[in-house]
Design a protein around this motif. Structure first.
Motif, short mmCIF file in Angstrom:
data_model
loop_
_atom_site.label_atom_id
_atom_site.label_comp_id
_atom_site.label_asym_id
_atom_site.label_seq_id
_atom_site.Cartn_x
_atom_site.Cartn_y
_atom_site.Cartn_z
N ARG A 117 0.85 -1.18 0.00
CA ARG A 117 0.00 0.00 0.00
C ARG A 117 0.89 1.24 0.00
O ARG A 117 2.09 1.16 0.26
CB ARG A 117 -0.92 0.02 1.23
CG ARG A 117 -1.92 -1.13 1.26
CD ARG A 117 -2.73 -1.14 2.54
NE ARG A 117 -3.59 0.03 2.69
CZ ARG A 117 -4.79 0.12 2.14
NH1 ARG A 117 -5.28 -0.86 1.39
NH2 ARG A 117 -5.54 1.20 2.33
N TYR A 118 0.29 2.37 -0.26
CA TYR A 118 1.01 3.64 -0.22
C TYR A 118 0.20 4.64 0.58
O TYR A 118 -1.02 4.48 0.79
CB TYR A 118 1.27 4.18 -1.63
CG TYR A 118 0.01 4.49 -2.41
CD1 TYR A 118 -0.67 5.70 -2.23
CD2 TYR A 118 -0.52 3.58 -3.33
CE1 TYR A 118 -1.83 5.99 -2.92
CE2 TYR A 118 -1.67 3.86 -4.04
CZ TYR A 118 -2.33 5.07 -3.82
OH TYR A 118 -3.49 5.35 -4.52
N ALA A 119 0.86 5.71 0.99
CA ALA A 119 0.19 6.82 1.67
C ALA A 119 0.91 8.10 1.29
O ALA A 119 2.10 8.26 1.59
CB ALA A 119 0.20 6.63 3.18
N PHE A 120 0.20 9.02 0.59
CA PHE A 120 0.80 10.30 0.24
C PHE A 120 0.07 11.42 1.00
O PHE A 120 -1.00 11.21 1.59
CB PHE A 120 0.79 10.54 -1.27
CG PHE A 120 -0.57 10.78 -1.89
CD1 PHE A 120 -1.15 12.04 -1.91
CD2 PHE A 120 -1.27 9.74 -2.51
CE1 PHE A 120 -2.39 12.27 -2.50
CE2 PHE A 120 -2.50 9.95 -3.11
CZ PHE A 120 -3.06 11.21 -3.11
N VAL A 121 0.66 12.60 0.98
CA VAL A 121 0.12 13.75 1.72
C VAL A 121 -0.52 14.74 0.76
O VAL A 121 0.04 15.07 -0.29
CB VAL A 121 1.24 14.45 2.52
CG1 VAL A 121 0.72 15.73 3.17
CG2 VAL A 121 1.81 13.51 3.58
N ARG A 122 -1.70 15.20 1.15
CA ARG A 122 -2.37 16.29 0.44
C ARG A 122 -2.71 17.37 1.47
O ARG A 122 -3.30 17.08 2.50
CB ARG A 122 -3.64 15.78 -0.24
CG ARG A 122 -4.41 16.84 -1.02
CD ARG A 122 -5.44 16.20 -1.95
NE ARG A 122 -6.34 15.31 -1.23
CZ ARG A 122 -6.85 14.19 -1.76
NH1 ARG A 122 -6.54 13.82 -2.98
NH2 ARG A 122 -7.67 13.45 -1.04
N VAL A 123 -2.32 18.60 1.16
CA VAL A 123 -2.57 19.72 2.07
C VAL A 123 -3.57 20.66 1.42
O VAL A 123 -3.40 21.05 0.27
CB VAL A 123 -1.27 20.48 2.39
CG1 VAL A 123 -1.56 21.66 3.32
CG2 VAL A 123 -0.24 19.55 3.03
N LEU A 124 -4.62 21.00 2.16
CA LEU A 124 -5.62 21.95 1.72
C LEU A 124 -5.56 23.18 2.62
O LEU A 124 -5.19 23.08 3.79
CB LEU A 124 -7.02 21.33 1.74
CG LEU A 124 -7.19 20.03 0.94
CD1 LEU A 124 -7.02 18.81 1.86
CD2 LEU A 124 -8.53 19.96 0.25
N ASP A 125 -5.94 24.32 2.08
CA ASP A 125 -5.91 25.56 2.86
C ASP A 125 -7.33 25.93 3.26
O ASP A 125 -8.16 26.26 2.41
CB ASP A 125 -5.27 26.68 2.05
CG ASP A 125 -5.03 27.93 2.89
OD1 ASP A 125 -5.50 27.98 4.04
OD2 ASP A 125 -4.37 28.87 2.40
N GLY A 126 -7.60 25.89 4.57
CA GLY A 126 -8.92 26.24 5.06
C GLY A 126 -9.29 27.68 4.81
O GLY A 126 -10.48 28.01 4.70
N ASP A 127 -8.30 28.56 4.69
CA ASP A 127 -8.58 29.97 4.42
C ASP A 127 -8.86 30.22 2.94
O ASP A 127 -9.18 31.36 2.56
CB ASP A 127 -7.41 30.84 4.87
CG ASP A 127 -7.29 30.92 6.39
OD1 ASP A 127 -8.30 30.59 7.07
OD2 ASP A 127 -6.21 31.28 6.88
N ALA A 128 -8.71 29.20 2.12
CA ALA A 128 -8.95 29.34 0.69
C ALA A 128 -9.97 28.31 0.21
O ALA A 128 -9.85 27.75 -0.88
CB ALA A 128 -7.65 29.19 -0.09
N GLY A 129 -10.96 28.04 1.04
CA GLY A 129 -12.02 27.12 0.64
C GLY A 129 -11.59 25.68 0.59
O GLY A 129 -12.18 24.89 -0.16
#
Length: 437
Positions: free
Chosen positions: A386-398
């Protein structure tokens, strides 16, 4: 069953499976936290050597990105034009009557003779721009309007998709070239990144009545075992856009990983103007021993990369599993629990409190998530890789995606994988495979 039938009845599939297998997960990259640093730069740049702004050349790219304070840049003019003294960028900018000849034919006003040797001239210009504080390197973009576009960096040779059946009939000959020894004209010393997935869709829509074009997005990201070790990236940001969310199940990146490829995310500039290195364009960050050419190349081969969106060029990201960095292939007994840590920051160390950090696994499934600049937890080695990658979202930009980090792969096994050896392919000896202990 239908997909498997199409594969085995497709001559291209059979040809793509011929050759020694070279999966990336037969070794794991060497890493220790005290020896590696984050280097930010730009990839996928165009000039008048292909279809960029008239009278621009790679040296202009290198100079501007360097002046913008970045650590590296990789240019990638379209290989369609590299072998001819022509530019096709006239429609993108005005050209004065006195410069028309240079704009159209000779391309380079300072050194018109370089128009007849663009490939070697690009190398000369990249070497001249590089020093202890900055590295420029050469690449090219392979462009098929059916299968898709791809960048190949560091190769001594190039290939033109338009002059062979790789353009529309089969990718098999391209993969043959990619694996053929560099000393005989092949691409065995190059690293490949898939570009803007899903954009070349003219045939896909034309054959919608039949379920779509089987060649769409690199034969539906069909896995090619003998190419895997050196196919290192997939663009998730490009120009001023985010590409990934348009993919199946909401992620092209996850989709390609599920097909078997071992990829890191790439943020590319990919524009045809002169604003190379500007903050409103995405960037790629490479975690390497230094910004020297060989160290950057080795880090890309290790998949120690992450992509940051436009206006987030100062975002920095750390991702470790069991003390190993992004790109690691960790083989442990099934059932083993491994700790992970993800941290994000901006503005020279300032925390990014508005971040929403996701750890993403197969099928684009979010397996861990948290708000703030840090996410910690554990991953368990299962009976299957299996794999696990990181995704970052910005709460101040929706909650829009602003960064992606390369996966860590977890493989079941009794003992850790051997360390990957220094790549023999850089010396041109493709007979020595870099994964062999």
């Amino acid at each position: 069953c239908y997909d498997a039938f199409l594969d085995v009845t497709d001559p291209s599939y059979v040809l793509e499976q011929i050759g020694p297998e070279a999966p990336a997960d037969t070794c794991t990259p060497a890493y220790d936290a005290d020896s590696f640093y984050h280097y930010a730069g730009s990839l996928h740049e165009h000039t008048a050597y292909s279809d960029g702004t008239p009278l621009t050349r790679p040296a202009d790219v290198y100079r501007r990105v360097k002046q913008s304070g970045f650590d590296f840049v990789g240019s990638a003019d379209h290989s369609d034009n590299i072998g001819i003294p022509l530019s096709v960028g006239l429609s993108r900018a005005e050209c004065s009557a006195e410069d028309f000849l240079y704009c159209l034919i000779l391309v380079d006003k300072d050194r018109p003779q370089d128009a007849f040797a663009k490939w070697s001239a690009t190398l000369t210009q990249s070497e001249a721009a590089s020093d202890d504080s900055f590295t420029a390197f050469r690449g090219f973009e392979w462009t098929s309007d059916r299968f898709g576009h791809a960048n190949i960096f560091f190769s001594r040779n190039y290939v033109n998709a338009k002059t062979g059946p790789g353009y529309a009939v089969t990718m098999a000959l391209f993969w043959d070239w990619f694996s053929y020894p560099a000393q005989f004209g092949g691409g065995s010393d190059g690293l490949l990144s898939f570009n803007h997935p899903g954009r070349e869709d003219d045939l896909e829509s034309a054959f919608e009545f039949a379920g779509g074009d089987p060649g769409f997005t690199f034969n539906d990201f069909r896995y090619v075992p003998h190419a895997d070790y050196r196919v290192v990236g997939l663009e998730v940001f490009g120009k001023g856009s985010e590409y990934d969310s348009d993919g199946p199940l909401g992620s092209w990146f996850s989709y390609a990983l599920d097909k078997g490829w071992h990829l890191a995310p790439v943020g590319s500039e990919d524009h045809h103007g002169v604003t190379w290195g500007d903050p409103d364009l995405p960037k790629t960050v490479i975690v390497a021993r230094s910004r020297k050419l060989d160290d950057l190349r080795d880090a890309m081969l290790a998949r120690r990369m992450y992509a940051v969106a436009q206006h987030y060029n100062d975002l920095r990201l750390d991702y470790h599993v069991d003390g190993q960095a992004m790109g690691a292939r960790l083989q442990r007994p099934a059932g083993t629990t491994l700790p992970f840590t993800v941290t994000v920051r901006r503005h020279s160390g300032a925390p990014m409190s508005s971040a929403r950090i996701q750890l993403v696994g197969p099928g684009n499934e979010v397996i861990a998530e948290g708000r703030g600049d840090t996410l910690t937890g554990t991953l368990t080695v299962s009976a299957e890789k299996r794999y696990a990658f990181v995704r970052v979202l910005d709460g101040d930009a929706g909650d829009r995606p602003v960064a992606f980090a390369a996966p860590v792969w977890l493989l079941p096994g009794a003992s850790p994988l051997p360390l990957c050896l220094p790549p023999a392919i850089w010396s041109g000896d493709s007979a020595l495979h870099p994964r062999l202990p």
